[in-house]
Motif scaffolding. Structure first.
Motif, PDB file in Angstrom:
ATOM      1  N   LEU A  41      -2.088   7.687  -4.818  1.00 35.23           N
ATOM      2  CA  LEU A  41      -2.158   6.755  -3.687  1.00 35.23           C
ATOM      3  C   LEU A  41      -1.131   5.627  -3.829  1.00 35.23           C
ATOM      4  O   LEU A  41      -0.511   5.231  -2.846  1.00 35.23           O
ATOM      5  CB  LEU A  41      -3.577   6.185  -3.546  1.00 35.23           C
ATOM      6  N   ILE A  42      -0.958   5.134  -5.046  1.00 31.97           N
ATOM      7  CA  ILE A  42       0.032   4.078  -5.280  1.00 31.97           C
ATOM      8  C   ILE A  42       1.435   4.626  -5.059  1.00 31.97           C
ATOM      9  O   ILE A  42       2.263   3.995  -4.391  1.00 31.97           O
ATOM     10  CB  ILE A  42      -0.135   3.465  -6.684  1.00 31.97           C
ATOM     11  N   SER A  43       1.712   5.808  -5.585  1.00 29.60           N
ATOM     12  CA  SER A  43       3.067   6.369  -5.428  1.00 29.60           C
ATOM     13  C   SER A  43       3.376   6.686  -3.966  1.00 29.60           C
ATOM     14  O   SER A  43       4.539   6.641  -3.560  1.00 29.60           O
ATOM     15  CB  SER A  43       3.251   7.606  -6.302  1.00 29.60           C
ATOM     16  N   GLU A  44       2.358   6.955  -3.164  1.00 26.47           N
ATOM     17  CA  GLU A  44       2.541   7.226  -1.733  1.00 26.47           C
ATOM     18  C   GLU A  44       2.630   5.943  -0.903  1.00 26.47           C
ATOM     19  O   GLU A  44       2.808   5.998   0.309  1.00 26.47           O
ATOM     20  CB  GLU A  44       1.388   8.087  -1.210  1.00 26.47           C
ATOM     21  N   GLY A  45       2.467   4.779  -1.541  1.00 27.87           N
ATOM     22  CA  GLY A  45       2.543   3.513  -0.819  1.00 27.87           C
ATOM     23  C   GLY A  45       1.339   3.256   0.060  1.00 27.87           C
ATOM     24  O   GLY A  45       1.462   2.645   1.124  1.00 27.87           O
ATOM     25  N   ARG A  46       0.158   3.663  -0.389  1.00 27.83           N
ATOM     26  CA  ARG A  46      -1.075   3.523   0.394  1.00 27.83           C
ATOM     27  C   ARG A  46      -1.964   2.366  -0.053  1.00 27.83           C
ATOM     28  O   ARG A  46      -2.875   1.979   0.656  1.00 27.83           O
ATOM     29  CB  ARG A  46      -1.904   4.805   0.311  1.00 27.83           C
ATOM     30  N   VAL A  47      -1.723   1.817  -1.241  1.00 24.98           N
ATOM     31  CA  VAL A  47      -2.611   0.804  -1.815  1.00 24.98           C
ATOM     32  C   VAL A  47      -1.957  -0.571  -1.721  1.00 24.98           C
ATOM     33  O   VAL A  47      -0.854  -0.779  -2.221  1.00 24.98           O
ATOM     34  CB  VAL A  47      -2.941   1.119  -3.292  1.00 24.98           C
ATOM     35  N   TYR A  48      -2.675  -1.505  -1.098  1.00 24.94           N
ATOM     36  CA  TYR A  48      -2.226  -2.892  -0.989  1.00 24.94           C
ATOM     37  C   TYR A  48      -3.200  -3.751  -1.773  1.00 24.94           C
ATOM     38  O   TYR A  48      -4.412  -3.534  -1.716  1.00 24.94           O
ATOM     39  CB  TYR A  48      -2.200  -3.338   0.478  1.00 24.94           C
ATOM     40  N   VAL A  49      -2.664  -4.734  -2.500  1.00 25.75           N
ATOM     41  CA  VAL A  49      -3.502  -5.604  -3.320  1.00 25.75           C
ATOM     42  C   VAL A  49      -3.280  -7.054  -2.924  1.00 25.75           C
ATOM     43  O   VAL A  49      -2.249  -7.416  -2.356  1.00 25.75           O
ATOM     44  CB  VAL A  49      -3.212  -5.399  -4.821  1.00 25.75           C
ATOM     45  N   THR A  50      -4.277  -7.871  -3.246  1.00 27.14           N
ATOM     46  CA  THR A  50      -4.187  -9.298  -2.961  1.00 27.14           C
ATOM     47  C   THR A  50      -4.691 -10.088  -4.154  1.00 27.14           C
ATOM     48  O   THR A  50      -5.556  -9.610  -4.900  1.00 27.14           O
ATOM     49  CB  THR A  50      -4.978  -9.651  -1.681  1.00 27.14           C
ATOM     50  N   GLY A  51      -4.137 -11.274  -4.341  1.00 27.07           N
ATOM     51  CA  GLY A  51      -4.563 -12.155  -5.425  1.00 27.07           C
ATOM     52  C   GLY A  51      -3.777 -11.923  -6.696  1.00 27.07           C
ATOM     53  O   GLY A  51      -3.390 -10.800  -7.003  1.00 27.07           O
ATOM     54  N   ASP A  52      -3.554 -12.990  -7.428  1.00 27.98           N
ATOM     55  CA  ASP A  52      -2.804 -12.898  -8.689  1.00 27.98           C
ATOM     56  C   ASP A  52      -3.511 -12.009  -9.707  1.00 27.98           C
ATOM     57  O   ASP A  52      -2.877 -11.341 -10.512  1.00 27.98           O
ATOM     58  CB  ASP A  52      -2.597 -14.286  -9.290  1.00 27.98           C
ATOM     59  N   ASP A  53      -4.842 -12.002  -9.674  1.00 29.70           N
ATOM     60  CA  ASP A  53      -5.625 -11.195 -10.611  1.00 29.70           C
ATOM     61  C   ASP A  53      -6.218  -9.963  -9.945  1.00 29.70           C
ATOM     62  O   ASP A  53      -7.264  -9.479 -10.354  1.00 29.70           O
ATOM     63  CB  ASP A  53      -6.746 -12.041 -11.219  1.00 29.70           C
TER      64      ASP A  53
END
Length: 144
Positions: A41-53
């Motif tokens: 999922l990360i390699s496909e550009g599907r996962v977005y994250v928020t926050g420094d931690d």
């Protein structure tokens, strides 16, 4: 909000496990997001994250005419701080950016708190389905 990188994978997997672990007892099984292939999922550009931690994440999958919200996870100690709402607002922005007029998602029928949140944000129940031996609620939000 940013795309997750391969170096985030361990933190992403830890966040998902922590966010969904309390639901195991409620639904009687491990929720589907706990079993997902986050490297893919990360390699496909599907996962977005928020926050420094890595306070939260959202997995978005563009489909024909709709943006599928596959997973929304917030670190357990941060519930009630608006992180989930901001992740879902980002999903709406992404749908508009991609020219998609709606969002859709599934959640387990026993996750009443999540269903109530989605409804408060304008999602409507479009049906119930059996998926992998579990009853899920299908929800959709049409964008103005």
């Amino acid at each position: 909000m940013r795309l997750a990188k391969e170096t985030d994978r361990g933190a992403v997997e830890e966040l998902v496990q922590a966010a969904y672990q309390p639901w195991v007892a409620v639904i009687g099984a491990r929720p589907r997001p706990m079993e997902a292939d986050y490297a893919a999922l990360i390699s496909e550009g599907r996962v977005y994250v928020t926050g420094d931690d890595l306070d939260g994440l959202i997995v978005l999958i563009p489909e024909n005419g709709v943006l599928y919200v596959d997973n929304v996870a917030v670190r357990p100690g941060l519930h009630g701080k608006g992180i989930g709402r901001s992740l879902l607002a980002f999903a709406e922005q992404e749908a508009r950016r991609l020219g998609l007029p709606a969002l859709r998602l599934y959640t387990n029928v026993k996750m009443a708190r999540n269903i109530a949140l989605y409804e408060s944000l304008g999602y409507v129940v479009t049906g119930h389905k059996e998926r992998e031996g579990r009853t899920v609620v299908a929800m959709r939000k049409q964008l103005p």
